[in-house]
Design an enzyme around this catalytic site. Structure first.
Site, PDB file in Angstrom:
ATOM      1  N   SER A   1     -62.430  87.746 -15.058  1.00 52.95           N
ATOM      2  CA  SER A   1     -61.153  87.199 -15.506  1.00 52.95           C
ATOM      3  C   SER A   1     -61.274  86.778 -16.972  1.00 52.95           C
ATOM      4  O   SER A   1     -61.544  87.609 -17.823  1.00 52.95           O
ATOM      5  CB  SER A   1     -60.742  86.031 -14.604  1.00 52.95           C
ATOM      6  OG  SER A   1     -59.392  85.696 -14.815  1.00 52.95           O
TER       7      SER A   1
ATOM      8  N   ASP B   1     -53.385  92.784  -8.745  1.00 52.97           N
ATOM      9  CA  ASP B   1     -53.803  91.563  -9.435  1.00 52.97           C
ATOM     10  C   ASP B   1     -52.611  90.877 -10.101  1.00 52.97           C
ATOM     11  O   ASP B   1     -51.893  91.492 -10.887  1.00 52.97           O
ATOM     12  CB  ASP B   1     -54.868  91.900 -10.486  1.00 52.97           C
ATOM     13  CG  ASP B   1     -55.631  90.675 -10.971  1.00 52.97           C
ATOM     14  OD1 ASP B   1     -55.038  89.592 -11.016  1.00 52.97           O
ATOM     15  OD2 ASP B   1     -56.816  90.815 -11.294  1.00 52.97           O
TER      16      ASP B   1
ATOM     17  N   HIS C   1     -56.500  89.592  -7.655  1.00 51.73           N
ATOM     18  CA  HIS C   1     -57.430  88.947  -8.574  1.00 51.73           C
ATOM     19  C   HIS C   1     -58.713  88.481  -7.898  1.00 51.73           C
ATOM     20  O   HIS C   1     -59.781  88.512  -8.493  1.00 51.73           O
ATOM     21  CB  HIS C   1     -56.740  87.758  -9.241  1.00 51.73           C
ATOM     22  CG  HIS C   1     -57.404  87.299 -10.489  1.00 51.73           C
ATOM     23  ND1 HIS C   1     -57.506  88.082 -11.611  1.00 51.73           N
ATOM     24  CD2 HIS C   1     -58.020  86.127 -10.807  1.00 51.73           C
ATOM     25  CE1 HIS C   1     -58.137  87.418 -12.562  1.00 51.73           C
ATOM     26  NE2 HIS C   1     -58.470  86.228 -12.106  1.00 51.73           N
TER      27      HIS C   1
END
Length: 688
Positions: free
Chosen positions: A540, A625, A660
């Site tokens: 991330s 995501d 995610h």
């Protein structure tokens, strides 16, 4: 390493998109990959997965071996330590060969009959992804509201179950954030809705089990597009609490839980840069705040009737060298979690006496946090403790007698495992500007510091999120094969206090990247590893870190793993329709302002790719995501391959069913880990 030479990666077509801002013109040949409805985009992603499978097929058996090894070390039939709340003991169970948790409760005593709340293995049937994010039981223990996501977009659907009959009511509320709270009438439920495109949590509604209308009432709308909102209930049960928040500003509203028909009352009006949290106890609210530039926060209080900021009085002063992280309020005690020199300390104070004391821990580096302290009238504080070589312990600490009771210790199903077989250290690397950056390190006892060891260094460094040194069963797979593992506690986290965060954000963001490189160079200089055996991992915003370091120091690493990486920073931060964008101007800067645009542009991984020999790279993402859209890594990989002048591989794996957080089931997530570890071990020619 034996990657086949006759397999070529997919080459997406180029459709030049001209992007102009201020005096800068950017040419983006892969902008078109943003359209996830386009059949050509889907075709390209499938080709990427096919390429990945072909290129890594020689490690399939090894991946399976790693999967079985990690799975074999975890306790498959497991359950949580029970916690008591409102007359019931609550327990989470896992069953062998089952991917998802089972939630149960027992009335009054642990010897009572089990009552099933949810079996997520049943609820997940028919879905490739499933997440039960939250549930809330009504005060009379009859109903439970719960939120689920079956797309991994973090758009949750709230439903209500009758715990007496087992029936799930017909009412279904889509597009929610997952936060909710019951009023004390056992009928009114407050919940938060999300805007579908931006995923901004922006509206609070209330519904009533007694109402015959299908239309729920809107009770609050957060109009500022840079703010989100959530809803909760105070630990005392006396108040429904709503919070509007952005990166650096908060504003609370409160409502008597016994009067859900009334309107929320403003706690204290928002002021840009003013952060505060509220906790109720008796006739007071206790407030953690940065009021008057108290960057490490101080504790204040105010009466329940006079909550405006002018009425707040100080309980614990601000301290330059101690970060006030959180508090837990009990009937007889106040528990304060602080961070000092990178380590969390827990202070316990008796409301009725002046004495206070700290819990003592002997490790050089560790992770500790209080949790599940839901019961208000108890002498027991529950906390978890672990370190890089010590499995998690769940401890009940009697604040009256000062005795510890270890309720559970994480079991490693491996007779060879002993914590004494692993060495942990904390070292300090000098950053580019002379600041000392802490590094937490673990390796197997007997490992020589002769520069010949493979080393994996992990980093994040954004949002003030701190990565404490934590135990990992899966990590043993690398350690037992000779890897050294390190965490670089770079600026952008709060490891060394709130100022540590400020020094790694906005116009100081470059510190995050150069700190990581300094930590890597330190480990190499101290002969923990060498450049040909050094690897880095980040996900991330940590993926942004990975993208930045390979542009700044491409020769420093043999391999990189970038999970769901945030790499197209300029384009994303200029697009206000993308989730998180407007709320994160205080983190990265608003690129509609020239100074921030130019600074972000100077480090944005996608925009700073050049013609160099890049290291071996594994990139992973999820098609759904919601935090970092799939097209960012897709574009990044295409441009990296186009500019890579060396022969190192750049692999891209897309989970078409997840978002995610990756795969939702515990076994599926182990498979993801095995895939990443096989990539590293393959580069080291380690297959044993």
């Amino acid at each position: 390493m034996s990657y086949p030479n006759n397999i070529r990666p997919p080459i997406p077509k180029k459709v030049t998109k001209i992007l102009k801002k201020f005096d800068t013109v950017r040419r983006d040949n892969y902008f078109w990959l943003k359209n996830g409805q386009n059949k050509d985009v889907i075709s390209h992603l499938k080709k990427e997965n096919e390429y990945f499978e072909k290129m890594t097929s020689h490690t399939n058996k090894f991946q399976n071996k790693i999967f079985r090894e990690i799975k074999g070390k975890i306790k498959e039939d497991d359950e949580s330590v029970p916690y008591f709340f409102n007359g019931y003991w609550y327990i989470t169970k896992y069953k062998k060969n089952k991917n998802y948790p089972i939630y149960i409760r027992k009335k009054k005593t642990l010897n009572s009959k089990e009552e099933l709340i949810f079996d997520c293995n049943e609820l997940s049937k028919g879905y490739t992804f499933f997440n039960l994010s939250n549930f809330s039981v009504s005060p009379n223990n009859k109903f439970v509201a719960f939120s689920t996501d079956t797309k991994s977009r973090r758009l949750y659907t709230i439903r209500i179950k009758n715990l007496v009959t087992g029936q799930i009511l017909n009412k279904s509320i889509p597009n929610c954030s997952g936060s909710m709270a019951w009023a004390n009438d056992n009928s009114t439920l407050f919940y938060v809705k999300r805007e579908v495109k931006t995923l901004r949590s922006h509206k609070i509604y209330k519904t009533s089990l007694k109402s015959k209308s299908n239309k729920d009432k809107l009770v609050f709308f957060e109009k500022d597009p840079t703010f989100y909102v959530n809803i909760s209930k105070s630990k005392s049960g006396s108040y429904i609490v709503s919070c509007s928040y952005s990166t650096l500003t908060t504003e609370y509203r409160i409502l008597d839980s016994n009067s859900p028909e009334k309107n929320f009352r403003l706690f204290s009006k928002r002021k840009r840069g003013l952060e505060y949290t509220v906790s109720h106890y008796g006739s007071y609210f206790y407030i953690i705040t940065n009021k008057k530039d108290c960057y490490n926060y101080k504790l204040m209080k105010t009466s329940i009737d006079k909550t405006d900021i002018v009425n707040w009085t100080t309980v614990i002063e601000h301290r330059d060298d101690i970060l006030l992280e959180s508090i837990d309020i009990f009937k007889n005690y106040l528990v304060i979690s602080e961070r000092v020199n990178g380590l969390t300390k827990i202070k316990i104070k008796n409301w009725n006496k002046k004495n206070e004391y700290y819990l003592e821990f002997n490790s050089e580096t560790y992770s500790i946090q209080t949790f599940n302290n839901i019961d208000f009238d108890t002498d027991f504080l529950r906390y978890s403790y672990n370190s890089l070589n010590e499995p998690v312990q769940i401890v009940d600490f009697n604040m009256k007698t000062k005795k510890r009771i270890i309720r559970k210790e994480q079991k490693v199903n491996d007779e060879k495992f002993k914590k004494e077989n692993y060495v942990t250290e904390r070292k300090w690397a000098k950053a580019k500007d002379g600041v000392l950056i802490p590094i937490s390190i673990i390796y197997k006892k007997g490992t020589e510091k002769d520069s010949k060891n493979p080393l994996l260094i992990y980093g994040y460094g954004s949002y003030g999120h701190t990565i404490d040194p934590y135990f990992s069963v899966s990590r043993l797979t690398l350690l037992d094969r000779g890897f050294i593992f390190a965490i670089a506690h770079v600026r952008g986290s709060e490891y060394m206090g709130r100022k540590w965060y400020f020094d790694g954000k906005l116009l100081n963001k470059m510190n995050t990247f150069t700190d990581f490189i300094s930590c890597t160079n330190f480990l190499i200089s101290k002969k923990y590893t060498n450049k040909k055996k050094c690897y880095a991992y980040g996900g991330s915003a940590g993926g942004l870190l990975m993208g930045a370091i390979i542009n700044l120091a491409p020769k420093l690493y043999n391999g990189i793993i970038a999970a769901v990486p945030f790499v197209d920073v300029v384009t994303t931060m200029l697009d206000e329709t993308i989730p998180l964008t407007t709320s994160e101007y205080d983190e990265w800067g608003d690129p509609n302002k020239k100074k921030y645009f130019e600074y972000i542009y100077s480090y944005s991984p996608y925009d700073n790719i050049t013609k160099v020999n890049y290291p071996n790279i594994l990139v992973t993402t999820g098609f759904h995501d919601s935090q970092v859209q799939y097209w960012e890594p897709a574009k990044w990989v295409a441009k990296l391959r186009e500019n890579n002048e060396g022969k190192n591989v750049i692999l891209f794996s897309i989970d078409m069913d997840s978002g995610h957080g990756g795969a939702s089931g515990r076994y599926d997530s182990i498979k993801d880990t095995a895939k990443e570890y096989a990539f590293l071990l393959d580069l080291e020619n380690i297959y044993k």
